[in-house]
Design a protein around this motif. Structure first.
Motif, PDB file in Angstrom:
ATOM      1  N   ALA A 134      78.308 -30.283  21.525  1.00 12.27           N
ATOM      2  CA  ALA A 134      77.461 -29.186  21.670  1.00 12.27           C
ATOM      3  C   ALA A 134      76.861 -28.538  20.108  1.00 12.27           C
ATOM      4  O   ALA A 134      76.093 -27.855  20.234  1.00 12.27           O
ATOM      5  N   ASP A 175      71.119 -29.110  24.660  1.00 11.75           N
ATOM      6  CA  ASP A 175      71.865 -28.078  25.581  1.00 11.75           C
ATOM      7  C   ASP A 175      72.603 -28.697  26.511  1.00 11.75           C
ATOM      8  O   ASP A 175      72.970 -29.955  26.695  1.00 11.75           O
ATOM      9  N   THR A 176      73.224 -27.727  27.652  1.00 12.54           N
ATOM     10  CA  THR A 176      73.994 -28.105  28.727  1.00 12.54           C
ATOM     11  C   THR A 176      73.104 -27.955  29.788  1.00 12.54           C
ATOM     12  O   THR A 176      72.356 -26.963  30.019  1.00 12.54           O
ATOM     13  N   LEU A 209      75.931 -32.727  28.966  1.00 11.23           N
ATOM     14  CA  LEU A 209      75.079 -32.534  27.498  1.00 11.23           C
ATOM     15  C   LEU A 209      73.898 -33.227  27.629  1.00 11.23           C
ATOM     16  O   LEU A 209      73.545 -34.418  27.831  1.00 11.23           O
TER      17      LEU A 209
END
Length: 249
Positions: free
Chosen positions: A165, A115-116, A136
């Motif tokens: 992503a 995820d970010t 990231l």
């Protein structure tokens, strides 16, 4: 014992470990072209392996051009490839997947997080970006031949490779994906230390809490010298070993 058995020193198949030790012995003794190796029975005793495993190790060295067989006479050092020092720890910056391929093993991952997140003050300082910069986050349990070897926690500057992503990292190599998008990992500054596994890490690796782990913490830089990613990899001390060759200038 099968050829895919593993001993307590690491995740290498037994035949691969045997091939490494034979290669090391050739180099240590300075054996040249035409030198005869000890008889198979003696090698099996020295290495504590079966003849089937020994012959697979020798066949691997034949493929590498290091040894050759003479029917009825035994095994000999070949001329086509000088004995190279065996190593498990790469001298160049190398991905987990590339290391596995070099060791004739299959790398895969169990993806825990992909995820970010935003850069903390510490992360931002190490990566040379403002705090709050999108990163990231990739957390994976790394496997060799389906054996859990390490927990890898990585943070990548998102703007350098935004399409990561969308990548499925169960099989994909992070370094290969970065290169595919024109980002070249070039060097790393790393530290290695020994610790004991806490409960969470032990659960991910299938080891006992308190078991020894080797922790690799590194900052990877691009070819242009820009910080690219932070990575902390915690290796099971019972399944992985780090070995390299050191020499004077």
């Amino acid at each position: 014992m099968t050829d895919d058995a593993m001993d307590a020193r690491g995740a290498d198949p037994l035949w691969s470990q045997a091939a490494d030790r034979i290669r090391e012995e050739i180099a240590r003794r300075g054996l040249g072209e035409g030198s005869k190796l000890p008889p198979e029975r003696e090698l099996c005793t020295r290495l504590d392996i079966s003849r089937v495993t020994l012959r697979r190790a020798l066949a691997h060295l034949v493929d590498q051009g290091l040894v050759t067989a003479s029917h009825g006479r035994g095994w000999f050092v070949a001329a086509s490839a000088p004995p190279a020092p065996a190593r498990d720890w790469p001298e160049d910056l190398e991905s987990f997947t590339a290391t596995a391929r070099r060791k004739h093993m299959r790398a895969s991952s169990v993806v825990l997080r992909h995820d970010t997140v935003t850069a903390s003050l510490d992360d931002a300082d190490r990566l040379g970006v403002p705090a709050g910069t999108p990163l990231l986050r990739l957390e994976r349990v790394r496997l060799l031949n389906d054996v859990r070897i390490a927990l890898d926690r990585t943070l990548v500057v998102a703007e350098l490779a935004p399409d990561l992503a969308k990548t499925d990292f169960r099989e994909a190599s992070l370094f290969s994906e970065l290169r595919r998008w024109g980002v070249q990992p070039d060097r790393a500054e790393a530290t290695i230390e020994a610790r004991s596994a806490d409960g969470e890490l032990a659960g991910h690796l299938g080891i006992a809490p308190g078991a020894p782990v080797l922790v690799l913490d590194q900052t990877v830089f691009t070819r242009g010298g820009r910080p690219l990613l932070l990575s902390t990899v915690e290796y099971s001390g019972e399944r992985y070993r780090l070995r390299t060759t050191l020499q004077t200038d």
